[in-house]
Write a protein that holds these residues in place. Structure first.
Motif, short mmCIF file in Angstrom:
data_model
loop_
_atom_site.label_atom_id
_atom_site.label_comp_id
_atom_site.label_asym_id
_atom_site.label_seq_id
_atom_site.Cartn_x
_atom_site.Cartn_y
_atom_site.Cartn_z
N ILE A 1 21.11 1.60 27.40
CA ILE A 1 22.00 2.46 26.62
C ILE A 1 21.67 2.65 25.26
CG2 ILE A 1 24.47 2.35 26.21
CD1 ILE A 1 24.83 0.25 28.44
N LYS A 2 21.88 3.74 24.83
CA LYS A 2 21.62 4.00 23.19
C LYS A 2 22.82 3.73 22.30
CE LYS A 2 18.92 5.39 19.92
NZ LYS A 2 17.78 4.94 19.87
N ILE A 3 22.65 2.62 21.52
CA ILE A 3 24.00 2.26 20.77
C ILE A 3 24.03 2.96 19.49
CG2 ILE A 3 24.71 0.15 19.54
CD1 ILE A 3 23.52 -1.60 21.57
N VAL A 4 25.20 3.50 19.24
CA VAL A 4 25.59 4.36 18.13
C VAL A 4 26.80 3.87 17.40
CG1 VAL A 4 26.67 6.71 17.82
CG2 VAL A 4 24.48 6.39 19.00
N ALA A 5 26.41 4.04 15.97
CA ALA A 5 27.74 3.50 15.11
C ALA A 5 28.04 4.76 14.24
CB ALA A 5 27.43 2.23 14.41
N PRO A 6 29.54 4.94 14.25
CA PRO A 6 29.75 6.22 13.31
C PRO A 6 29.15 6.07 11.79
CG PRO A 6 31.59 4.86 13.90
CD PRO A 6 30.70 4.19 14.53
N VAL A 7 29.50 4.64 11.48
CA VAL A 7 28.93 4.66 10.05
C VAL A 7 27.97 3.41 10.22
CG1 VAL A 7 29.44 3.66 7.70
CG2 VAL A 7 31.00 5.20 8.94
N LEU A 8 26.59 3.54 9.95
CA LEU A 8 25.77 2.42 10.15
C LEU A 8 25.43 1.98 8.69
CD1 LEU A 8 23.99 0.85 12.02
CD2 LEU A 8 22.22 2.57 11.83
N LEU A 9 25.93 0.55 8.59
CA LEU A 9 25.96 0.11 7.10
C LEU A 9 24.52 -0.54 6.66
CD1 LEU A 9 29.38 -1.59 7.40
CD2 LEU A 9 28.97 0.27 5.97
N TYR A 10 24.33 -0.26 5.34
CA TYR A 10 22.94 -0.78 4.87
C TYR A 10 23.33 -2.27 4.77
CZ TYR A 10 19.56 -1.82 1.56
OH TYR A 10 18.36 -2.27 0.74
N THR A 11 24.43 -3.02 4.44
CA THR A 11 24.44 -4.35 4.23
C THR A 11 24.74 -5.08 5.67
OG1 THR A 11 26.87 -3.77 3.92
CG2 THR A 11 25.87 -4.23 2.08
N ALA A 12 25.39 -4.27 6.50
CA ALA A 12 25.47 -4.68 7.87
C ALA A 12 23.99 -5.16 8.35
CB ALA A 12 26.16 -3.93 8.91
N ARG A 13 23.28 -4.05 8.31
CA ARG A 13 21.77 -3.96 8.86
C ARG A 13 20.81 -5.13 8.13
NH1 ARG A 13 17.35 -5.01 8.61
NH2 ARG A 13 15.62 -3.68 9.04
N VAL A 14 21.38 -5.15 6.76
CA VAL A 14 20.46 -6.24 6.11
C VAL A 14 20.92 -7.45 6.62
CG1 VAL A 14 20.06 -7.48 3.87
CG2 VAL A 14 19.96 -4.94 4.11
N TYR B 1 21.90 7.08 1.83
CA TYR B 1 20.68 6.16 2.14
C TYR B 1 19.90 6.37 1.03
CZ TYR B 1 16.83 3.50 4.13
OH TYR B 1 15.56 2.58 4.21
N TRP B 2 19.12 5.26 0.49
CA TRP B 2 18.43 5.31 -0.95
C TRP B 2 17.05 6.04 -0.78
CZ3 TRP B 2 13.55 3.06 -1.43
CH2 TRP B 2 13.17 2.21 -0.50
N ARG B 3 16.45 6.05 0.36
CA ARG B 3 15.20 6.88 0.98
C ARG B 3 15.47 8.42 0.58
NH1 ARG B 3 10.57 5.09 3.25
NH2 ARG B 3 9.86 6.91 2.89
N ASP C 1 25.28 2.58 0.66
CA ASP C 1 26.06 3.55 0.91
C ASP C 1 27.39 3.38 0.14
OD1 ASP C 1 26.76 1.39 2.60
OD2 ASP C 1 25.56 2.21 4.10
N TYR C 2 28.12 2.49 0.52
CA TYR C 2 29.43 2.42 -0.07
C TYR C 2 29.34 2.27 -1.64
CZ TYR C 2 32.55 3.14 3.92
OH TYR C 2 32.87 3.65 5.09
N GLY C 3 28.39 1.56 -2.07
CA GLY C 3 28.08 1.35 -3.45
C GLY C 3 27.95 2.67 -4.15
N SER D 1 26.93 16.41 2.33
CA SER D 1 26.26 16.18 3.28
C SER D 1 26.27 14.96 4.27
CB SER D 1 24.45 16.33 3.02
OG SER D 1 24.53 15.11 2.07
N VAL D 2 26.27 14.74 5.45
CA VAL D 2 26.11 13.89 6.34
C VAL D 2 24.83 13.30 6.78
CG1 VAL D 2 27.44 12.56 8.31
CG2 VAL D 2 28.58 14.19 7.01
N LEU D 3 24.36 12.16 6.64
CA LEU D 3 23.20 11.93 6.86
C LEU D 3 23.15 10.94 8.48
CD1 LEU D 3 21.48 10.13 3.86
CD2 LEU D 3 21.87 12.52 4.43
#
Lengths: 294, 420
Positions: free
Chosen positions: B266-279, B296-298, B324-326, B379-381
């Motif tokens: 299954i492909k897991i998808v999140a509407p908002v993928l958070l930088y802090t959550a990933r870290v 995203y900073w890149r 992102d939210y920052g 834009s939405v990334l």
């Protein structure tokens, strides 16, 4: 509900047992301290959280999960010893809500200290190498780590039961819970027993913390919801009863799993409904002694 | 004397009292001491009230919002401010509680006499702040996701929405994921406004692509174990699992889904993928998870303003990159301050007009506020979490798609109840 199969139902029960194992671990530490010392330890969730952080920290140094599994309960238990000796002990003989307030505040001190030391955002902790992935258990795939958790909880409960029921030292602990005065007359230093029991209880909280660390995000606030759940389990099982904590922990786990399957929105509320129901029918909890608190 | 001490201990409190105390304790557990500092007001300063949940589960994001907002203020002040008046940020902890947020906002307006309010990090809390600002006629620029805030029921002409909204975010991610990974979808949704709005966004994008919802499983917000939802999801055999929750809920849900081996099929998808959550979750846990983000900073590889903003943020925060939210904290404050300069006055009505006609590129490419509802069109990334080929420890995502600013990806003004 569509697609309901026997496999799914059984898998759901196994999931519930694994969930219940965490509840059992948390509740036995809480119950032990309450049963012997009549102290409602509100810092229990914080000890659990400190256990998880200490696990992450020590894992960084040792790179060995099994060593951490031994070191963390010892270290957290030692913090527990210091807390009992210097903070809780002066409050014996006062009203029961004094230690309650003390531990409540202590919980915040722990949370704030961890925030300062490790930051507000959580830190990652991966499942130990040998326990990663899911295995086929005949009814479907289930995470190996959660199976390990069920086994580890079983061993711990068995060990604790043997210690309390079958050793001389356990006999003294049980006697101390029933009648500390007689024990004193017999020439045994009760305060030392209380010290040790508090150390064991908090040590088990620390152990549950490191065992739970691979399951969820390690964050400063991870102990807060867990404290509420641990209290529910303790109250359902009967405060102070080891067998009560085990039975109630597994029961709560399975109830959560089943409501998650059929009424997911109710998953969080279900355990409180269970508690209300048990209290209505059996106010002292499933295995509690009536009148323990007066 | 042990005996008297002990008997007193045992008789001190009844079971009921213990239970009541326990319940009280649980209620109080959500309450933690606030950390904010009260900045001393300078004469004639342009004051921006900034209520965000510094303590609680979104504390990491909120603190990042403050850091970024401070950069916007510093920039403005370093450039001489406006007619000699400097900007000042008044940060308050809303504790992620709508009531607390309303009280703090009212204080900011009545007692601290702020000119504008920027902030919030919750669908519900921003509506509560908006209620206060709208009644007092104060500009509020929300930097948190919500669909409802742009609807005519909650909106006012003082309401601006700098953040993305669930319709845009989930829409972009859905369009990417459903056409790439498959049409059979299961949702695991936090049972509150944010989660519901995200599912609606996914479904409206999915409808056009022929996506099919197998189940929408709603979980209580703030759950720390999702294992009990996972066997059913596995047995439904979807192509895509959309995890519509936020912050630590997201970390835990993704972590446990990975642990259950869901990712294999299954492909897991999140509407908002958070930088802090990933870290916080770590690379292995999030490997391959796809999601949306406002920033995203890149982005600095292709967008010059992103590079400029990142450099300022890095310089002020020991090399750390903005989340992102920052980044929204920066854009939210900077757009208000830019509007003040453009308007040539701090007068609210004129600043509203200046914001409405603002065309800006502060950190992520061109943006503007749509006329009817003041939603920032941007834009939405679409990003994917990675565990390999990381440039450094902050390089956690690859940008796999960009939806350029386009009003057709927003809900129409008529849908929101606006006339124009």
């Amino acid at each position: 509900m569509s697609g309901l199969t026997l496999e799914l139902l059984l898998l759901q029960i196994v999931t519930g047992v694994a969930l219940g194992s965490v509840f059992v671990l948390l509740a036995i530490g809480l119950s032990l301290i309450f049963g012997m010392l009549t102290i409602v330890n509100f810092a229990h969730g914080a000890f659990y959280m400190v256990g998880a952080y200490m696990g992450v920290f020590l894992y960084g140094l040792t790179k060995n999960f099994w060593i951490c599994l031994v070191l963390v309960p010892l270290a957290v238990g030692t913090i527990g010893l210091v807390v009992e000796r210097f903070l809780v002990r002066p409050l014996y003989g006062r009203n029961i809500d004094d230690p309650l307030l003390l531990t409540f505040g202590l919980g915040y001190v722990f949370i704030e200290s961890i925030r300062i030391l490790f930051g507000l955002n959580g830190i990652p902790f991966s499942t130990p190498a040998g326990l990663r992935g899911a295995v086929d258990i005949g009814i479907g795939y289930f995470p190996l780590y959660r199976l390990f958790l069920i086994g580890a909880t079983g061993m711990l409960v068995l060990g604790l039961w043997l210690f309390i029921e079958k050793t001389k030292f356990g006999l003294i602990i049980r006697a101390g819970a029933r009648d500390p005065e007689i024990l004193k007359v017999l020439g045994i230093d009760v305060s030392k027993i209380w010290l040790l029991v508090f150390g064991i209880g908090t040590g088990i909280a620390g152990l549950s913390g490191i065992l739970a660390a691979p399951l969820q995000a390690v964050t400063p606030e991870m102990g807060i919801p867990v404290l509420a759940e641990a209290f529910v389990v303790t109250v359902v099982g009967g405060m102070g009863s080891l067998i009560g904590a085990v039975t109630a922990g597994l029961m709560v786990g399975i109830v959560v799993a089943m409501t998650s399957l059929f009424m997911p929105e109710m998953a969080k509320v279900s355990i409180f409904l269970l508690m209300a129901l048990v209290l209505l029918v059996r106010p002292q909890g499933l295995f509690g002694r009536a009148g323990l608190m007066g | 004397m042990t005996n008297t001490r002990n008997s007193k201990r045992r008789s001190g409190m009844s079971r009921r009292e213990i239970l009541a105390a326990g319940a009280g304790g649980v209620a109080l557990a959500g309450f933690t001491p606030s950390l904010f500092s009260i900045a001393r007001a300078q004469a004639g300063a342009i004051k921006i009230g900034f209520p965000v949940p510094l303590t609680g589960p979104f504390g990491a994001e909120a603190n990042d919002q403050v850091k970024a907002a401070e950069i916007a203020v510093k920039e403005f002040n370093d450039a001489g401010g406006f007619q000699g008046r400097l900007a000042e940020l008044l940060v308050r902890d809303d504790k992620l509680n709508p009531g607390e947020a309303a009280t703090r906002t009212l204080e900011l307006i009545e007692k601290d006499k702020v000119n504008y309010v920027v902030g919030s990090l919750s669908a519900a809390v921003q509506l509560s702040i908006n209620n206060v600002t709208k009644e007092r006629g104060v500009i509020f620029n929300s930097i948190s996701q919500s669909d409802a805030i742009n609807e005519v029921k909650d909106w006012s002409k003082f309401t601006f929405h700098e953040a993305l909204n669930p319709h845009m975010t989930a829409g972009a991610v859905g369009r990417y994921a459903f056409s790439k990974f498959g049409k059979k979808v299961v949702y695991l949704t936090a049972d509150y406004a944010y989660g519901h709005e995200m599912v609606r966004g996914f479904e409206s994008a999915g409808k056009l692509l022929g996506a099919q919802t197998l189940a929408d499983i709603r979980h209580p917000i703030g759950a720390n174990d999702y294992s009990a939802f996972l066997p059913r999801i596995q047995s439904l055999r979807p192509d895509v699992l959309c995890i519509c929750n936020f912050g630590r809920d997201q970390v835990n849900a993704v972590k446990q889904a990975t642990e259950f081996g869901l990712k294999e099929k299954i492909k897991i998808v999140a509407p908002v993928l958070l930088y802090t959550a990933r870290v916080a979750g770590g690379p292995e846990i999030f490997e391959g998870v796809v999601g949306g983000t406002s920033y995203y900073w890149r982005l600095e590889d292709t967008v010059p303003t992103a590079k400029a903003f990142n450099d300022k943020f890095r310089a002020a925060n020991g090399g750390a990159v903005p989340s992102d939210y920052g980044a929204l904290g920066y854009a939210g404050v900077r757009s208000v301050l830019t509007a003040v300069k453009n308007a040539g006055t701090t007068d609210t009505a004129k600043v509203v007009d200046a914001m409405r006609s603002l065309k800006y590129d502060f950190y992520k490419g061109p943006q503007y506020y749509r006329g009817c509802d003041h939603q920032s069109v941007q834009s939405v990334l679409v990003i994917e979490s990675k565990s390999k080929d990381m440039k450094d420890k902050n390089d956690v995502f690859s940008i796999v798609g960009v939806e350029n600013p386009d009003e057709k990806n927003l809900r129409s003004c008529a849908d929101l109840g606006h006339k124009a």
